[in-house]
Design a protein around this motif. Structure first.
Motif, PDB file in Angstrom:
ATOM      1  N   ASP A   1      25.892  -1.753   4.635  1.00  0.00           N
ATOM      2  CA  ASP A   1      24.994  -1.877   3.586  1.00  0.00           C
ATOM      3  C   ASP A   1      23.744  -0.939   3.708  1.00  0.00           C
ATOM      4  O   ASP A   1      23.089  -1.054   4.580  1.00  0.00           O
ATOM      5  CB  ASP A   1      24.362  -3.455   3.753  1.00  0.00           C
ATOM      6  N   VAL A   2      23.670  -0.274   2.667  1.00  0.00           N
ATOM      7  CA  VAL A   2      22.779   0.902   2.566  1.00  0.00           C
ATOM      8  C   VAL A   2      21.283   0.227   2.283  1.00  0.00           C
ATOM      9  O   VAL A   2      20.285   0.875   2.549  1.00  0.00           O
ATOM     10  CB  VAL A   2      23.112   2.028   1.375  1.00  0.00           C
ATOM     11  N   GLN A   3      21.333  -0.990   1.917  1.00  0.00           N
ATOM     12  CA  GLN A   3      19.931  -1.649   1.613  1.00  0.00           C
ATOM     13  C   GLN A   3      19.535  -2.748   2.968  1.00  0.00           C
ATOM     14  O   GLN A   3      18.611  -3.444   2.634  1.00  0.00           O
ATOM     15  CB  GLN A   3      19.861  -2.563   0.357  1.00  0.00           C
ATOM     16  N   ALA A   4      20.010  -2.423   3.972  1.00  0.00           N
ATOM     17  CA  ALA A   4      20.038  -3.427   5.157  1.00  0.00           C
ATOM     18  C   ALA A   4      18.778  -3.350   5.651  1.00  0.00           C
ATOM     19  O   ALA A   4      18.098  -4.370   6.145  1.00  0.00           O
ATOM     20  CB  ALA A   4      21.052  -3.178   6.421  1.00  0.00           C
ATOM     21  N   ALA A   5      17.937  -2.103   5.685  1.00  0.00           N
ATOM     22  CA  ALA A   5      16.700  -2.182   6.272  1.00  0.00           C
ATOM     23  C   ALA A   5      15.622  -1.904   5.445  1.00  0.00           C
ATOM     24  O   ALA A   5      14.509  -1.733   5.841  1.00  0.00           O
ATOM     25  CB  ALA A   5      16.686  -0.480   7.058  1.00  0.00           C
ATOM     26  N   ILE A   6      15.922  -2.229   4.109  1.00  0.00           N
ATOM     27  CA  ILE A   6      14.471  -2.474   3.078  1.00  0.00           C
ATOM     28  C   ILE A   6      13.908  -3.850   3.611  1.00  0.00           C
ATOM     29  O   ILE A   6      14.520  -4.884   3.498  1.00  0.00           O
ATOM     30  CB  ILE A   6      15.160  -2.600   1.761  1.00  0.00           C
ATOM     31  N   PRO A   7      12.580  -3.659   3.656  1.00  0.00           N
ATOM     32  CA  PRO A   7      11.889  -5.033   4.081  1.00  0.00           C
ATOM     33  C   PRO A   7      12.063  -6.049   2.738  1.00  0.00           C
ATOM     34  O   PRO A   7      12.113  -5.565   1.705  1.00  0.00           O
ATOM     35  CB  PRO A   7      10.444  -4.595   4.321  1.00  0.00           C
ATOM     36  N   ARG A   8      11.935  -7.260   3.280  1.00  0.00           N
ATOM     37  CA  ARG A   8      12.097  -8.156   2.041  1.00  0.00           C
ATOM     38  C   ARG A   8      10.705  -7.938   1.358  1.00  0.00           C
ATOM     39  O   ARG A   8      10.797  -8.231   0.094  1.00  0.00           O
ATOM     40  CB  ARG A   8      12.013  -9.552   2.884  1.00  0.00           C
ATOM     41  N   THR A   9       9.720  -7.718   1.899  1.00  0.00           N
ATOM     42  CA  THR A   9       8.307  -7.801   1.066  1.00  0.00           C
ATOM     43  C   THR A   9       7.645  -6.574   1.724  1.00  0.00           C
ATOM     44  O   THR A   9       7.464  -6.472   2.856  1.00  0.00           O
ATOM     45  CB  THR A   9       7.495  -8.918   1.008  1.00  0.00           C
ATOM     46  N   PHE A  10       6.723  -5.939   0.766  1.00  0.00           N
ATOM     47  CA  PHE A  10       5.618  -4.949   1.264  1.00  0.00           C
ATOM     48  C   PHE A  10       4.119  -5.550   1.218  1.00  0.00           C
ATOM     49  O   PHE A  10       3.380  -4.698   1.146  1.00  0.00           O
ATOM     50  CB  PHE A  10       6.081  -3.643   0.315  1.00  0.00           C
ATOM     51  N   ALA A  11       4.155  -6.928   1.325  1.00  0.00           N
ATOM     52  CA  ALA A  11       2.960  -7.457   1.023  1.00  0.00           C
ATOM     53  C   ALA A  11       2.005  -7.309   2.363  1.00  0.00           C
ATOM     54  O   ALA A  11       0.830  -6.794   2.248  1.00  0.00           O
ATOM     55  CB  ALA A  11       2.941  -8.712   1.062  1.00  0.00           C
ATOM     56  N   LYS A  12       2.652  -7.054   3.344  1.00  0.00           N
ATOM     57  CA  LYS A  12       1.938  -6.988   4.770  1.00  0.00           C
ATOM     58  C   LYS A  12       2.612  -5.749   5.632  1.00  0.00           C
ATOM     59  O   LYS A  12       3.701  -5.874   5.842  1.00  0.00           O
ATOM     60  CB  LYS A  12       1.769  -8.044   5.450  1.00  0.00           C
ATOM     61  N   VAL A  13       1.845  -4.650   5.427  1.00  0.00           N
ATOM     62  CA  VAL A  13       2.227  -3.469   6.222  1.00  0.00           C
ATOM     63  C   VAL A  13       1.245  -3.152   7.313  1.00  0.00           C
ATOM     64  O   VAL A  13       0.314  -3.612   7.239  1.00  0.00           O
ATOM     65  CB  VAL A  13       2.578  -2.227   5.182  1.00  0.00           C
ATOM     66  N   PRO A  14       2.003  -2.437   8.338  1.00  0.00           N
ATOM     67  CA  PRO A  14       1.284  -1.944   9.193  1.00  0.00           C
ATOM     68  C   PRO A  14      -0.010  -1.092   8.770  1.00  0.00           C
ATOM     69  O   PRO A  14       0.117  -0.007   7.874  1.00  0.00           O
ATOM     70  CB  PRO A  14       1.922  -1.217  10.475  1.00  0.00           C
ATOM     71  N   ALA A  15      -1.362  -1.078   9.408  1.00  0.00           N
ATOM     72  CA  ALA A  15      -2.422  -0.215   8.804  1.00  0.00           C
ATOM     73  C   ALA A  15      -2.351   0.977   9.672  1.00  0.00           C
ATOM     74  O   ALA A  15      -1.746   1.237  10.871  1.00  0.00           O
ATOM     75  CB  ALA A  15      -3.686  -0.826   9.157  1.00  0.00           C
ATOM     76  N   GLY A  16      -2.646   1.986   9.180  1.00  0.00           N
ATOM     77  CA  GLY A  16      -2.609   3.366   9.845  1.00  0.00           C
ATOM     78  C   GLY A  16      -2.749   4.596   8.766  1.00  0.00           C
ATOM     79  O   GLY A  16      -2.827   4.338   7.692  1.00  0.00           O
ATOM     80  N   GLU A  17      -2.363   5.754   9.362  1.00  0.00           N
ATOM     81  CA  GLU A  17      -2.434   6.962   8.446  1.00  0.00           C
ATOM     82  C   GLU A  17      -1.337   7.628   9.070  1.00  0.00           C
ATOM     83  O   GLU A  17      -1.243   7.778  10.223  1.00  0.00           O
ATOM     84  CB  GLU A  17      -3.601   7.748   8.427  1.00  0.00           C
ATOM     85  N   ILE A  18      -0.828   8.809   8.243  1.00  0.00           N
ATOM     86  CA  ILE A  18       0.407   9.650   8.675  1.00  0.00           C
ATOM     87  C   ILE A  18       0.196  10.751   7.668  1.00  0.00           C
ATOM     88  O   ILE A  18      -0.066  10.571   6.390  1.00  0.00           O
ATOM     89  CB  ILE A  18       1.687   8.688   8.535  1.00  0.00           C
ATOM     90  N   TYR A  19       0.712  11.762   8.368  1.00  0.00           N
ATOM     91  CA  TYR A  19       1.024  13.094   7.564  1.00  0.00           C
ATOM     92  C   TYR A  19       2.616  13.305   7.902  1.00  0.00           C
ATOM     93  O   TYR A  19       2.834  13.371   8.980  1.00  0.00           O
ATOM     94  CB  TYR A  19       0.012  14.186   7.800  1.00  0.00           C
TER      95      TYR A  19
END
Lengths: 188, 400
Positions: free
Chosen positions: B316-334
């Motif tokens: 399943d190519v959509q297996a790792a998609i989170p159910r919701t993006f309402a709460k995500v880890p805080a932080g920053e990335i480049y």
């Protein structure tokens, strides 16, 4: 004002003139393509080597290019077998839409077995970015983008699809009959 | 008559001939002429305006003016949710949508700590390399059109058409794809698609030598491009030029090799660099030729990826998609990826909510265009077109 004019004379020598063979080499490649294509068309005409497909030009408005069923074209709303709308006005497509182009006004359904249905369902096509999120979000398969017609142009800026247009019930504009055609193609 | 102006000799590369011409121009009284090249000029690849100060045929100063296609990507991204930004990344560099999707998705996945399966990674690599070929077909074709050759443009767009047909079958879009999502893909590959990819690589392989025969090693073309608009390696590094332009200057730098992502370290491919085979290292011909060689290398990667996908069991190519993006880890990335035009980086600040707090997009075309004002002094007006075409900008990427 004083002007300085310099006359430059250019006598092409042997080194400059050897670009002629390059011209003919390019012409040879393009002509080879032409004659190979014509040969394949001729063979296909007599039913020989039909597996090798020659270059084809689509006669566009009369004979549109065949589209794949996944092609994201214009939207349409689907119906149940009894003719009622599938849409239950759950607002998921309006929520997921990144461009805010879907507008739904929910209302109470005349059918007592169904809770809600959209009184208004409008899509502003000029805002739509054809991402396909609404199709992915819909839990009841009410909206699809499989009309396989992608020519959406108009002379005004109010290309707004109403519920009747999305269902293919009204044909007021020249681009309306695509919906009905799309449904027919799907059924056939 | 205007007073004689001080001539600033360019810091960049200048052949001796040009310096002699400068000295001669110094002696000549006359006015400098301002020419506005663009924004409707067909050879500026969109809406780019270059303000040129010329002395006769020679350019003294070239200043690019940008912003005609500004669409506020970074500000828009602060107001929509994480997965909704994916279709907007399509529009950054509309010739290579798949690679933009890949960059955004990988950045978000690293920030959120999402792991995708090996099969999804392989499909992503396959699709991204197909789009790299499509992008280089546009780049080389429109470049030949700028220079004055009409036929290669048609031939290369025909090759690109096959790739767009593959994309249409894969995800429903032809130009703006929205295929690679955060944590997965929008669709699984359809039945029989890999066979068509195999057919395409078999079809494309002899096309590259044909292109070389028709255009690349044509004497008219090489004479036109050799020693024109040389960008040496140190100037590239100063200005942050990346991608085929940097490799054309002889620097072996490719993020797919040096900072591998999405499983690129397991593929066998080479990094073509400019060798100065027709003139100096880093001239317009080298930048052109690097793109031709990259098409061959991308075909190699596509064949390997298709071979792996044929052996892999489906998942399943959509297996790792989170159910919701309402709460995500805080932080920053480049996070940076190798886009066909160079290094595409996304700097994301997340405060744990459903929308990003700040998004900065480091677009490759913008940095590549910055070098124009450095290289332009000393060129002829006709070579300006050769320069703009050879650095392969897309104005949607420059302005964002």
């Amino acid at each position: 004002m004083q002007k300085k004019v310099t006359n430059i004379t250019f006598n092409p020598g042997f080194k400059e003139n050897i670009y002629y063979p390059e011209v003919f080499r390019g012409l040879w490649i393009t002509n080879r393509h032409f004659f190979v294509n014509m040969w394949r068309h001729t063979l296909n005409l007599f039913g020989i080597r039909t597996k090798v497909r020659p270059a084809v030009t689509y006669q566009y408005p009369e004979d549109p290019r065949p589209a794949h069923y996944r092609l994201r074209g214009r939207h349409r709303l689907t119906e149940k077998q009894n003719g009622a709308m599938r849409c239950t006005a759950c607002m998921l497509c309006e929520t997921i839409c990144p461009c805010d182009c879907i507008h739904i006004v929910p209302g109470e359904s005349p059918d007592p077995h169904i809770e809600k249905f959209p009184e208004e369902f409008t899509i502003d096509l000029l805002r739509c970015c054809y991402c396909g999120f609404c199709v992915e979000a819909c839990p009841v398969d009410a909206i699809r983008m499989d009309v396989t017609r992608t020519e959406m142009a108009g002379y005004t800026r109010d290309i707004i699809l109403t519920k009747e247009l999305l269902l293919g019930k009204v044909k007021a504009h020249p681009w309306e009959n695509w919906i009905a055609e799309g449904v027919e193609e799907k059924a056939g | 008559m205007s007073e004689k102006r001080e001539l600033n000799l360019p810091l960049g590369p200048t052949p001796e001939k040009m310096q002699a011409a400068y000295a001669a121009a110094d002696q000549m009284p006359g006015e400098f002429m301002h020419v506005q090249m663009g924004p409707q000029h067909p050879a500026t690849h969109g809406v780019l305006r270059v303000e040129i100060e010329t002395d006769g045929e020679m350019i003294l100063k070239g200043t690019p003016h940008i912003g005609y296609l500004h669409r506020c990507f970074e500000k828009v991204a602060e107001n929509i949710t994480w997965p909704q930004i994916v279709p907007f990344t399509d529009r950054l560099d509309y010739c290579s949508s798949m690679n933009n999707n890949l960059g955004w998705s990988l950045a978000c996945e690293k920030l959120f700590g999402i792991e995708v399966s090996e099969r999804v990674q392989t499909i992503r690599v396959l699709a991204a390399e197909l789009n790299r070929i499509a992008n280089h077909c546009v780049a080389l074709g429109s470049y030949s059109l700028d220079i004055g050759a009409w036929t290669p443009f048609l031939l290369l767009f025909q090759e690109r058409e096959h790739i767009l047909d593959l994309f249409e079958e894969l995800c429903g879009g032809r130009l703006l794809l929205n295929y690679i999502w955060i944590g997965g893909l929008s669709h699984d590959i359809p039945d029989g698609w890999l066979k068509k990819v195999r057919d395409f690589t078999e079809y494309m392989k002899p096309k590259v030598p044909e292109l070389n025969q028709l255009l690349s090693y044509n004497k008219i073309f090489t004479e036109r491009l050799a020693n024109v608009a040389v960008i040496p390696a140190d100037v590239c590094l100063q200005y942050g030029v990346t991608g085929p332009n940097l490799r054309g200057a002889g620097v072996k730098w490719d993020l797919r090799k040096s900072e591998p992502y999405s499983g690129y370290e397991t593929y066998d491919f080479d990094i073509p660099v400019g060798t100065g085979e027709m003139g100096q290292v880093g001239d317009a011909f080298d930048r052109y030729m690097v793109r031709v060689h990259e098409i061959e290398q991308s075909l190699r990667i596509i064949e390997q990826a298709a071979g792996r996908l044929e052996k892999m069991p489906g998942d399943d190519v959509q297996a790792a998609i989170p159910r919701t993006f309402a709460k995500v880890p805080a932080g920053e990335i480049y996070f940076r990826t190798e886009q066909p035009k160079g290094e595409l980086g996304f700097y994301i600040v997340s405060n744990g909510k459903s929308k990003p707090q700040r998004v900065k997009c480091r677009a490759p075309s913008f940095s590549n265009l910055c070098v124009l004002s450095k290289v332009a002094p000393g060129l002829l007006i006709a070579d300006m077109v050769a320069l703009i075409g050879s650095i392969d900008i897309v104005l949607g990427d420059v302005d964002r």
